[in-house]
Design a protein around this motif. Sequence first.
Motif, PDB file in Angstrom:
ATOM      1  N   ILE A  99      -8.136 -11.960   4.230  1.00  0.00           N
ATOM      2  CA  ILE A  99      -9.452 -11.467   3.830  1.00  0.00           C
ATOM      3  C   ILE A  99      -9.312 -10.400   2.751  1.00  0.00           C
ATOM      4  CG2 ILE A  99     -11.459 -10.159   4.628  1.00  0.00           C
ATOM      5  CD1 ILE A  99     -11.097 -11.588   7.364  1.00  0.00           C
ATOM      6  N   TYR A 100      -8.388  -9.461   2.952  1.00  0.00           N
ATOM      7  CA  TYR A 100      -8.247  -8.359   2.004  1.00  0.00           C
ATOM      8  C   TYR A 100      -7.545  -8.772   0.716  1.00  0.00           C
ATOM      9  CZ  TYR A 100     -10.113  -4.688   4.977  1.00  0.00           C
ATOM     10  OH  TYR A 100     -10.948  -3.903   5.715  1.00  0.00           O
ATOM     11  N   SER A 101      -6.642  -9.746   0.785  1.00  0.00           N
ATOM     12  CA  SER A 101      -5.916 -10.138  -0.430  1.00  0.00           C
ATOM     13  C   SER A 101      -6.722 -11.104  -1.287  1.00  0.00           C
ATOM     14  CB  SER A 101      -4.564 -10.762  -0.066  1.00  0.00           C
ATOM     15  OG  SER A 101      -4.746 -11.915   0.728  1.00  0.00           O
TER      16      SER A 101
ATOM     17  N   THR B 114      -4.707   5.247  -2.908  1.00  0.00           N
ATOM     18  CA  THR B 114      -6.057   5.793  -2.744  1.00  0.00           C
ATOM     19  C   THR B 114      -6.395   5.785  -1.255  1.00  0.00           C
ATOM     20  OG1 THR B 114      -7.129   3.624  -2.940  1.00  0.00           O
ATOM     21  CG2 THR B 114      -6.745   4.850  -4.991  1.00  0.00           C
ATOM     22  N   PRO B 115      -7.414   6.553  -0.840  1.00  0.00           N
ATOM     23  CA  PRO B 115      -7.777   6.581   0.586  1.00  0.00           C
ATOM     24  C   PRO B 115      -8.063   5.208   1.175  1.00  0.00           C
ATOM     25  CG  PRO B 115      -8.846   8.387  -0.556  1.00  0.00           C
ATOM     26  CD  PRO B 115      -8.182   7.555  -1.616  1.00  0.00           C
ATOM     27  N   MET B 116      -8.762   4.340   0.408  1.00  0.00           N
ATOM     28  CA  MET B 116      -9.118   3.028   0.931  1.00  0.00           C
ATOM     29  C   MET B 116      -7.874   2.233   1.316  1.00  0.00           C
ATOM     30  SD  MET B 116     -11.486   0.002  -0.717  1.00  0.00           S
ATOM     31  CE  MET B 116     -10.359  -0.500  -2.008  1.00  0.00           C
ATOM     32  N   TYR B 117      -6.849   2.263   0.470  1.00  0.00           N
ATOM     33  CA  TYR B 117      -5.629   1.499   0.748  1.00  0.00           C
ATOM     34  C   TYR B 117      -4.713   2.228   1.727  1.00  0.00           C
ATOM     35  CZ  TYR B 117      -7.350  -1.377  -2.998  1.00  0.00           C
ATOM     36  OH  TYR B 117      -8.154  -2.191  -3.757  1.00  0.00           O
ATOM     37  N   PHE B 118      -4.838   3.544   1.802  1.00  0.00           N
ATOM     38  CA  PHE B 118      -4.130   4.291   2.840  1.00  0.00           C
ATOM     39  C   PHE B 118      -4.612   3.845   4.219  1.00  0.00           C
ATOM     40  CE2 PHE B 118      -4.082   7.998   5.726  1.00  0.00           C
ATOM     41  CZ  PHE B 118      -2.721   8.220   5.800  1.00  0.00           C
ATOM     42  N   PHE B 119      -5.936   3.722   4.367  1.00  0.00           N
ATOM     43  CA  PHE B 119      -6.504   3.258   5.638  1.00  0.00           C
ATOM     44  C   PHE B 119      -6.146   1.788   5.886  1.00  0.00           C
ATOM     45  CE2 PHE B 119      -9.875   6.602   4.690  1.00  0.00           C
ATOM     46  CZ  PHE B 119      -9.313   7.529   5.555  1.00  0.00           C
ATOM     47  N   LEU B 120      -6.145   0.971   4.832  1.00  0.00           N
ATOM     48  CA  LEU B 120      -5.793  -0.438   4.983  1.00  0.00           C
ATOM     49  C   LEU B 120      -4.349  -0.604   5.442  1.00  0.00           C
ATOM     50  CD1 LEU B 120      -6.414  -3.434   4.715  1.00  0.00           C
ATOM     51  CD2 LEU B 120      -5.903  -3.267   2.259  1.00  0.00           C
ATOM     52  N   GLY B 121      -3.440   0.206   4.898  1.00  0.00           N
ATOM     53  CA  GLY B 121      -2.045   0.149   5.318  1.00  0.00           C
ATOM     54  C   GLY B 121      -1.888   0.514   6.783  1.00  0.00           C
TER      55      GLY B 121
ATOM     56  N   THR C 275       0.822  -1.215   0.000  1.00  0.00           N
ATOM     57  CA  THR C 275       0.000   0.000   0.000  1.00  0.00           C
ATOM     58  C   THR C 275       0.858   1.267   0.000  1.00  0.00           C
ATOM     59  OG1 THR C 275      -0.201  -0.101   2.428  1.00  0.00           O
ATOM     60  CG2 THR C 275      -1.984  -1.083   1.131  1.00  0.00           C
ATOM     61  N   LYS C 276       2.142   1.113   0.367  1.00  0.00           N
ATOM     62  CA  LYS C 276       3.052   2.262   0.352  1.00  0.00           C
ATOM     63  C   LYS C 276       3.771   2.420  -0.978  1.00  0.00           C
ATOM     64  CE  LYS C 276       2.377   3.600   4.616  1.00  0.00           C
ATOM     65  NZ  LYS C 276       1.654   4.878   4.874  1.00  0.00           N
ATOM     66  N   VAL C 277       4.112   1.292  -1.640  1.00  0.00           N
ATOM     67  CA  VAL C 277       4.979   1.373  -2.821  1.00  0.00           C
ATOM     68  C   VAL C 277       4.252   1.198  -4.151  1.00  0.00           C
ATOM     69  CG1 VAL C 277       6.938   0.556  -1.463  1.00  0.00           C
ATOM     70  CG2 VAL C 277       5.587  -1.103  -2.769  1.00  0.00           C
ATOM     71  N   ASP C 278       3.077   0.558  -4.147  1.00  0.00           N
ATOM     72  CA  ASP C 278       2.400   0.309  -5.421  1.00  0.00           C
ATOM     73  C   ASP C 278       1.596   1.534  -5.845  1.00  0.00           C
ATOM     74  OD1 ASP C 278       0.211  -0.708  -7.306  1.00  0.00           O
ATOM     75  OD2 ASP C 278       1.488  -2.471  -7.106  1.00  0.00           O
ATOM     76  N   PRO C 279       1.864   2.093  -7.029  1.00  0.00           N
ATOM     77  CA  PRO C 279       1.146   3.301  -7.487  1.00  0.00           C
ATOM     78  C   PRO C 279      -0.361   3.097  -7.602  1.00  0.00           C
ATOM     79  CG  PRO C 279       3.090   2.881  -8.845  1.00  0.00           C
ATOM     80  CD  PRO C 279       2.892   1.667  -7.983  1.00  0.00           C
ATOM     81  N   ALA C 280      -0.786   1.871  -7.920  1.00  0.00           N
ATOM     82  CA  ALA C 280      -2.216   1.607  -8.104  1.00  0.00           C
ATOM     83  C   ALA C 280      -2.985   1.619  -6.788  1.00  0.00           C
ATOM     84  CB  ALA C 280      -2.405   0.263  -8.796  1.00  0.00           C
TER      85      ALA C 280
END
Length: 313
Positions: free
Chosen positions: A295-297, A63-70, A55-60
């Motif tokens: 669950i998330y992956s 987004t906010p959703m993955y910022f919160f997931l990280g 969630t830190k290194v992948d450009p795709a």
Amino acid sequence: MKNQVKPPEENLTVLMEFVLLGFSDVPQLQWFLCGLFFVIYIIILLGNGTILLITKVDPALQTPMYFFLGNFSFLEICYVSVTLPRMLMNLGTQRRTISLVACATQMCWILILGGTECFLLAVMAYDRYLAICNPLQYPLLMNHKVCIQLVVGSWIIGIPIQVGQTFQIFSLSFCGSNQINHFFCDIPPVLKLACGETFMNEILVYIVAVLFVTMPFLLILISYGKIISTVFKLPSATSRVKAFSTCSSHLTVVVIFFGSAIITYLRPKNSHSAETDKVLSLFYTIMTPMFNPMIYSLRNKDVIMALRKLLCK
């Protein structure tokens, strides 16, 4: 529930350390449990660490959703590291003593991180609500500055209250038995060892639990109520399936974490059982952090693609 008879005040010996009984009732399984929980701890560190990394290194995934997931994955690493290493040490060495200060510190961190998890899950639900119910305004309402404010707020909002609650509990006198029938210093088993009246402490525990568990849970229910209402109004079945798929992973984590936490802290005192508390605690302290990456992956194509790119590199 009948009040326990307390020894006279002049005969009390103030306890300076406790004994975490953990799983001492099954001595024949100590080494098996030690190995099992060690493997689980490694899985939690690797799984959540991987989610945090991609969630830190992948450009795709910027987004906010993955910022919160990280941030959620980082929180899970911290949360499990408060309990599992000491439990592994107790199982491996059979030395189960823990000082009063160490016990208070462990309880304080568990409460702070547990409260943070409740609020962060509510923030993630709010993010999904904005993305699905207000897609045109979503980039403006959930910009990077707002995301940081929501995460920081989730981390710090409970610190003064949880520190105060821990201080209040450990300001009590402890006498008689020093054995905590649990694998970490949780509130219910510690309060059972306190001398004198603990009614006000128990009331405050319920109040804090309502604020930090029930309120975020209600906010999540409201968010998903509006999400479901909006999704059913979508014209195509494909759009409905796509909208639900972005929420299903988060909803699964919510059910596991909040279900076990609500039963543990908000059920009546006379229905508390040490063995039941230990099993329920395993869900919100160990099982949720372990299953979170899976669950998330497994249910998220973007995460799967990011993992493939990371493995190819």
